[in-house]
Design a protein around this motif. Structure first.
Motif, PDB file in Angstrom:
ATOM      1  N   ALA A  29       0.940  -1.294   0.069  1.00  0.00           N
ATOM      2  CA  ALA A  29      -0.121  -0.120   0.078  1.00  0.00           C
ATOM      3  C   ALA A  29       0.715   1.053  -0.038  1.00  0.00           C
ATOM      4  O   ALA A  29       1.770   1.317   0.612  1.00  0.00           O
ATOM      5  N   GLN A  30       0.383   2.231  -0.805  1.00  0.00           N
ATOM      6  CA  GLN A  30       1.372   3.377  -0.905  1.00  0.00           C
ATOM      7  C   GLN A  30       0.505   4.754  -1.122  1.00  0.00           C
ATOM      8  O   GLN A  30      -0.589   4.453  -1.664  1.00  0.00           O
ATOM      9  N   GLU A  31       0.803   5.710  -0.535  1.00  0.00           N
ATOM     10  CA  GLU A  31       0.062   6.949  -0.812  1.00  0.00           C
ATOM     11  C   GLU A  31       1.066   8.200  -0.785  1.00  0.00           C
ATOM     12  O   GLU A  31       2.150   7.956  -0.788  1.00  0.00           O
ATOM     13  N   ALA A  32       0.566   9.369  -1.106  1.00  0.00           N
ATOM     14  CA  ALA A  32       1.531  10.459  -1.270  1.00  0.00           C
ATOM     15  C   ALA A  32       2.415  10.502  -0.046  1.00  0.00           C
ATOM     16  O   ALA A  32       1.922  10.224   1.251  1.00  0.00           O
ATOM     17  N   PRO A  33       3.630  10.826  -0.061  1.00  0.00           N
ATOM     18  CA  PRO A  33       4.169  11.330  -1.549  1.00  0.00           C
ATOM     19  C   PRO A  33       4.456  10.163  -2.506  1.00  0.00           C
ATOM     20  O   PRO A  33       4.875  10.322  -3.875  1.00  0.00           O
ATOM     21  N   GLU A  34       4.669   8.942  -1.867  1.00  0.00           N
ATOM     22  CA  GLU A  34       5.376   7.895  -2.703  1.00  0.00           C
ATOM     23  C   GLU A  34       4.529   7.632  -4.001  1.00  0.00           C
ATOM     24  O   GLU A  34       4.880   7.313  -5.103  1.00  0.00           O
ATOM     25  N   LEU A  35       2.862   7.600  -3.815  1.00  0.00           N
ATOM     26  CA  LEU A  35       1.936   7.577  -4.784  1.00  0.00           C
ATOM     27  C   LEU A  35       1.055   8.489  -4.670  1.00  0.00           C
ATOM     28  O   LEU A  35       0.248   8.298  -3.902  1.00  0.00           O
ATOM     29  N   ASP A  36       1.294   9.498  -5.434  1.00  0.00           N
ATOM     30  CA  ASP A  36       0.168  10.640  -5.390  1.00  0.00           C
ATOM     31  C   ASP A  36      -0.255  10.705  -6.789  1.00  0.00           C
ATOM     32  O   ASP A  36       0.027  11.009  -7.732  1.00  0.00           O
ATOM     33  N   LEU A  37      -1.610  10.629  -6.534  1.00  0.00           N
ATOM     34  CA  LEU A  37      -2.567  10.771  -7.768  1.00  0.00           C
ATOM     35  C   LEU A  37      -2.623  11.846  -8.529  1.00  0.00           C
ATOM     36  O   LEU A  37      -3.195  11.866  -9.747  1.00  0.00           O
ATOM     37  N   THR A  38      -1.985  13.101  -8.046  1.00  0.00           N
ATOM     38  CA  THR A  38      -1.994  14.160  -8.764  1.00  0.00           C
ATOM     39  C   THR A  38      -0.622  14.471  -9.311  1.00  0.00           C
ATOM     40  O   THR A  38      -0.397  15.356  -9.989  1.00  0.00           O
ATOM     41  N   ASP A  39       0.120  13.420  -9.200  1.00  0.00           N
ATOM     42  CA  ASP A  39       1.702  13.305  -9.849  1.00  0.00           C
ATOM     43  C   ASP A  39       1.854  12.096 -10.592  1.00  0.00           C
ATOM     44  O   ASP A  39       2.164  11.106 -10.317  1.00  0.00           O
ATOM     45  N   PRO A  40       1.768  12.331 -12.128  1.00  0.00           N
ATOM     46  CA  PRO A  40       1.812  11.321 -12.872  1.00  0.00           C
ATOM     47  C   PRO A  40       3.319  10.558 -12.749  1.00  0.00           C
ATOM     48  O   PRO A  40       3.354   9.148 -13.016  1.00  0.00           O
ATOM     49  N   ALA A  41       4.291  11.141 -12.583  1.00  0.00           N
ATOM     50  CA  ALA A  41       5.707  10.691 -12.261  1.00  0.00           C
ATOM     51  C   ALA A  41       5.747   9.649 -11.031  1.00  0.00           C
ATOM     52  O   ALA A  41       6.234   8.735 -11.094  1.00  0.00           O
ATOM     53  N   SER A  42       5.085  10.280  -9.990  1.00  0.00           N
ATOM     54  CA  SER A  42       5.111   9.094  -8.938  1.00  0.00           C
ATOM     55  C   SER A  42       4.197   8.082  -8.860  1.00  0.00           C
ATOM     56  O   SER A  42       4.460   7.018  -8.345  1.00  0.00           O
ATOM     57  N   ILE A  43       2.922   7.990  -9.946  1.00  0.00           N
ATOM     58  CA  ILE A  43       2.385   6.886 -10.167  1.00  0.00           C
ATOM     59  C   ILE A  43       3.218   6.078 -11.002  1.00  0.00           C
ATOM     60  O   ILE A  43       3.254   4.555 -10.737  1.00  0.00           O
ATOM     61  N   ALA A  44       3.761   6.483 -12.124  1.00  0.00           N
ATOM     62  CA  ALA A  44       4.580   5.465 -12.951  1.00  0.00           C
ATOM     63  C   ALA A  44       5.898   4.826 -11.863  1.00  0.00           C
ATOM     64  O   ALA A  44       6.202   3.715 -12.106  1.00  0.00           O
ATOM     65  N   ARG A  45       6.368   5.763 -10.999  1.00  0.00           N
ATOM     66  CA  ARG A  45       7.505   5.119 -10.178  1.00  0.00           C
ATOM     67  C   ARG A  45       6.914   3.986  -9.200  1.00  0.00           C
ATOM     68  O   ARG A  45       7.648   2.848  -9.152  1.00  0.00           O
ATOM     69  N   ALA A  46       6.017   4.294  -8.683  1.00  0.00           N
ATOM     70  CA  ALA A  46       5.254   3.418  -7.714  1.00  0.00           C
ATOM     71  C   ALA A  46       4.937   2.028  -8.425  1.00  0.00           C
ATOM     72  O   ALA A  46       5.151   1.026  -7.888  1.00  0.00           O
ATOM     73  N   VAL A  47       4.316   2.138  -9.571  1.00  0.00           N
ATOM     74  CA  VAL A  47       3.858   0.881 -10.182  1.00  0.00           C
ATOM     75  C   VAL A  47       5.054   0.016 -10.640  1.00  0.00           C
ATOM     76  O   VAL A  47       5.146  -1.080 -10.501  1.00  0.00           O
TER      77      VAL A  47
END
Length: 298
Positions: A29-47
């Motif tokens: 499970a991840q949430e901001a800032p590691e997986l921030d749905l307002t930040d496309p780059a963080s989404i790509a990194r987390a996945v």
């Protein structure tokens, strides 16, 4: 299955982290800032880092009243971000589970809404969630959208905990009695998702197991009816309880309008996935056991 959960401290995410390992799944499970749905780059990194075999979006902007003045943020999280996360799942060829809401409907249907009933949100929150549904399905045909309502649990902020708090602070509590729906416990929702996940792994995009489904607790009630059950359970566990008064929506104005009738027809998920709506009264008892303790012997 390795399962990436968007959200970590929300009610559903907490229950998923507890429930998924029981079936041998490996949730992250991840949430901001590691997986921030307002930040496309963080989404790509987390996945990329999680290398999941399925993704569950349990994150959302849920501040219904604030959404009226924070439209851009609500849409960034609930629509654009959800779509980007579904797109990331599509690139990996994996299923995506997205949680939505009864607020996509106007609440004037007069009967429980089926999945194909005309939508028509009456507030920004509902508009953003409906836009998210459309973005998710367009980005990844192997998506399942689960509309639910009135989510509660022993965790986080929710109606049960609010009622227990104000019940100790006040002699009288007023709750609206003309908004209809059904409480849904996060543990029951997590259990349903855990049971559905394996069947999605090998299913093609055209399979009926994907698409939009409804799942809430049963039976239907009102916020006043739910409050009455909470106070009854609290009294049985030794807490002081207030006088409960029924009021109308007009008596309790809020910045955002709420659907007067948010009842959802849960027949399709029972037919396709074998998931039956859970009795929220039993789930409430377990929740109160966790928050207060067991019922006292009379």
């Amino acid at each position: 299955m390795r399962v990436l959960i968007a959200g970590r401290t929300g009610q559903l995410a907490i229950e998923l982290l507890d429930r998924l390992p029981r079936d041998g799944h490996q949730p992250v499970a991840q949430e901001a800032p590691e997986l921030d749905l307002t930040d496309p780059a963080s989404i790509a990194r987390a996945v990329e880092a999680a290398a999941p075999e399925a993704i569950i979006n349990a994150a959302a902007y849920t501040a219904v009243d604030k959404a009226e003045s924070q439209r851009d943020l609500a849409f960034a999280v609930n629509a654009t971000g959800a779509g980007l996360l579904a797109e990331a799942a599509a690139r990996r060829g994996i299923p995506f589970v997205h949680v939505s809401t009864d607020y996509v409907f106007p609440g004037d249907g007069g009967a429980p809404y089926a999945e194909d009933a005309p939508t028509g949100p009456i507030g920004v929150y509902g508009e953003s969630k409906l836009a998210g549904e459309k973005a998710v399905i367009a980005a990844n045909p192997r998506s399942i959208v689960i509309r639910t309502a009135w989510v509660c649990s022993p965790h986080g902020h929710n109606f049960i905990k609010t009622m227990l708090r104000v019940g100790q602070e006040r002699e009288t509590v007023s709750v609206v009695a003309d908004q209809h729906g059904a409480p849904t416990f996060a543990a029951d929702l997590a259990d349903a998702i855990a049971r559905i996940l394996p069947s999605l792994a090998a299913a093609p995009a055209s399979d009926e197991r994907f698409g939009v489904f409804h799942l809430t607790g049963t039976p239907h009630t009102t916020w006043h009816g739910f409050a009455a059950a909470i106070f009854e359970g609290a009294a049985a566990r030794g807490l002081k309880t207030p006088e409960l008064r029924a009021i109308t929506t007009a008596d309790y104005p809020t910045p955002a309008r709420r659907p007067a009738d948010g009842r959802l027809d849960c027949g399709r998920i029972a037919r396709v996935h074998g998931i039956q709506a859970a009795d929220w009264r039993a789930s409430l008892s377990r929740c109160l056991d966790a928050l207060i303790g067991p019922e006292k012997i009379r």
